[in-house]
Scaffold this motif. Structure first.
Motif, mmCIF file in Angstrom:
data_model
loop_
_atom_site.group_PDB
_atom_site.id
_atom_site.type_symbol
_atom_site.label_atom_id
_atom_site.label_comp_id
_atom_site.label_asym_id
_atom_site.label_seq_id
_atom_site.Cartn_x
_atom_site.Cartn_y
_atom_site.Cartn_z
ATOM 1 N N GLY A 40 33.615 -45.748 -30.192
ATOM 2 C CA GLY A 40 32.433 -44.885 -31.110
ATOM 3 C C GLY A 40 31.780 -45.362 -29.240
ATOM 4 O O GLY A 40 29.492 -44.685 -29.540
ATOM 5 N N SER A 41 32.183 -45.292 -28.286
ATOM 6 C CA SER A 41 31.350 -44.774 -27.258
ATOM 7 C C SER A 41 31.784 -43.514 -26.537
ATOM 8 O O SER A 41 30.503 -42.743 -26.420
ATOM 9 C CB SER A 41 32.495 -45.411 -25.931
ATOM 10 N N LEU A 42 32.610 -42.923 -26.850
ATOM 11 C CA LEU A 42 32.497 -41.248 -26.950
ATOM 12 C C LEU A 42 31.658 -40.968 -27.732
ATOM 13 O O LEU A 42 30.685 -39.709 -27.561
ATOM 14 C CB LEU A 42 34.465 -40.902 -27.032
ATOM 15 N N LEU A 43 31.591 -41.089 -29.153
ATOM 16 C CA LEU A 43 30.830 -40.076 -30.286
ATOM 17 C C LEU A 43 29.280 -40.506 -29.690
ATOM 18 O O LEU A 43 28.241 -39.790 -29.611
ATOM 19 C CB LEU A 43 31.046 -40.812 -31.687
ATOM 20 N N GLY A 44 28.917 -41.954 -29.432
ATOM 21 C CA GLY A 44 27.999 -42.260 -28.869
ATOM 22 C C GLY A 44 27.485 -40.969 -27.514
ATOM 23 O O GLY A 44 25.970 -41.396 -27.802
ATOM 24 N N ASN A 45 28.117 -41.355 -26.755
ATOM 25 C CA ASN A 45 27.716 -40.404 -25.917
ATOM 26 C C ASN A 45 27.796 -38.386 -25.978
ATOM 27 O O ASN A 45 26.958 -37.850 -25.491
ATOM 28 C CB ASN A 45 29.288 -40.103 -25.241
ATOM 29 N N TYR A 46 27.984 -38.195 -27.369
ATOM 30 C CA TYR A 46 28.539 -36.941 -27.618
ATOM 31 C C TYR A 46 26.640 -36.658 -28.852
ATOM 32 O O TYR A 46 26.198 -35.915 -28.318
ATOM 33 C CB TYR A 46 29.188 -36.541 -28.572
ATOM 34 N N MET A 47 26.915 -37.878 -29.164
ATOM 35 C CA MET A 47 25.646 -37.732 -30.230
ATOM 36 C C MET A 47 24.643 -38.006 -30.132
ATOM 37 O O MET A 47 23.565 -37.032 -30.357
ATOM 38 C CB MET A 47 26.290 -38.237 -31.914
ATOM 39 N N ILE A 48 24.259 -39.513 -29.471
ATOM 40 C CA ILE A 48 22.854 -39.604 -28.866
ATOM 41 C C ILE A 48 23.327 -39.734 -27.462
ATOM 42 O O ILE A 48 21.360 -40.495 -27.063
ATOM 43 C CB ILE A 48 23.108 -41.260 -29.761
ATOM 44 N N ASP A 49 23.692 -39.162 -26.372
ATOM 45 C CA ASP A 49 24.056 -39.331 -25.360
ATOM 46 C C ASP A 49 22.881 -40.368 -24.505
ATOM 47 O O ASP A 49 22.773 -40.998 -23.892
ATOM 48 C CB ASP A 49 22.352 -38.820 -24.717
ATOM 49 N N SER A 50 24.049 -41.288 -25.700
ATOM 50 C CA SER A 50 24.714 -42.549 -24.702
ATOM 51 C C SER A 50 25.567 -43.338 -25.629
ATOM 52 O O SER A 50 25.637 -43.864 -25.758
ATOM 53 C CB SER A 50 22.791 -43.837 -25.471
ATOM 54 N N TRP A 51 26.388 -43.939 -24.179
ATOM 55 C CA TRP A 51 28.023 -44.637 -24.334
ATOM 56 C C TRP A 51 27.198 -46.084 -24.481
ATOM 57 O O TRP A 51 27.782 -46.813 -25.589
ATOM 58 C CB TRP A 51 28.682 -44.223 -23.581
ATOM 59 N N THR A 52 26.076 -46.603 -24.362
ATOM 60 C CA THR A 52 25.929 -47.813 -24.949
ATOM 61 C C THR A 52 26.015 -48.223 -26.488
ATOM 62 O O THR A 52 26.155 -49.089 -27.303
ATOM 63 C CB THR A 52 25.042 -48.185 -23.256
ATOM 64 N N TRP A 53 25.515 -47.087 -27.293
ATOM 65 C CA TRP A 53 25.039 -47.427 -28.585
ATOM 66 C C TRP A 53 26.025 -47.958 -29.288
ATOM 67 O O TRP A 53 26.140 -47.999 -30.203
ATOM 68 C CB TRP A 53 23.344 -46.652 -28.732
ATOM 69 N N GLY A 54 26.655 -46.542 -29.021
ATOM 70 C CA GLY A 54 28.220 -46.397 -29.531
ATOM 71 C C GLY A 54 28.675 -47.696 -29.038
ATOM 72 O O GLY A 54 29.766 -48.007 -30.054
ATOM 73 N N PHE A 55 29.085 -48.381 -28.194
ATOM 74 C CA PHE A 55 29.565 -48.969 -27.750
ATOM 75 C C PHE A 55 29.579 -50.872 -28.631
ATOM 76 O O PHE A 55 29.758 -51.448 -28.996
ATOM 77 C CB PHE A 55 29.667 -49.642 -26.259
ATOM 78 N N CYS A 56 28.103 -50.854 -28.052
ATOM 79 C CA CYS A 56 27.227 -51.700 -29.684
ATOM 80 C C CYS A 56 28.060 -52.154 -31.350
ATOM 81 O O CYS A 56 28.438 -52.257 -31.361
ATOM 82 C CB CYS A 56 25.489 -51.727 -29.309
ATOM 83 N N ILE A 57 27.646 -50.555 -31.270
ATOM 84 C CA ILE A 57 27.776 -50.195 -32.544
ATOM 85 C C ILE A 57 29.144 -50.119 -33.206
ATOM 86 O O ILE A 57 29.669 -50.622 -33.919
ATOM 87 C CB ILE A 57 27.199 -48.493 -33.197
#
Length: 92
Positions: A40-57
């Protein structure tokens, strides 16, 4: 466009969580959490430029069953309190 990527990320992590939970032989729960949070963190960083959103999701994807159960418990408790409050009406 960012909301669409956020939605796609959420759906991807939900599907990944379902696959990992039903994997045979079963994977330990802590490994499932680590995989969901890191992917989630990696995809969040790649897709929406925010690893925190990916981590939370990723965390919400793993703990969704527990969160829904607890939310339903709190909602039923409030309903019981409201029904008790109607029975003991101070205006009578």
């Amino acid at each position: 466009m960012e909301y669409l990527n956020l939605l796609i990320l959420t759906v991807m992590l939900i599907i990944l969580g379902l696959l990992l939970r039903n994997w045979q032989p079963p994977i330990k729960h802590q490994y499932i959490v680590i995989l969901l949070l890191s992917i989630g963190s990696l995809l969040g960083n790649y897709m929406i430029d925010s690893w925190t959103w990916g981590f939370c999701i990723g965390g919400l994807t793993y703990y969704k069953d527990l969160l829904v159960t607890d939310f339903n418990l709190v909602a039923s408790s409030f309903k019981q309190l409201l029904s008790i409050g109607k029975e003991i009406d101070p205006n009578d």
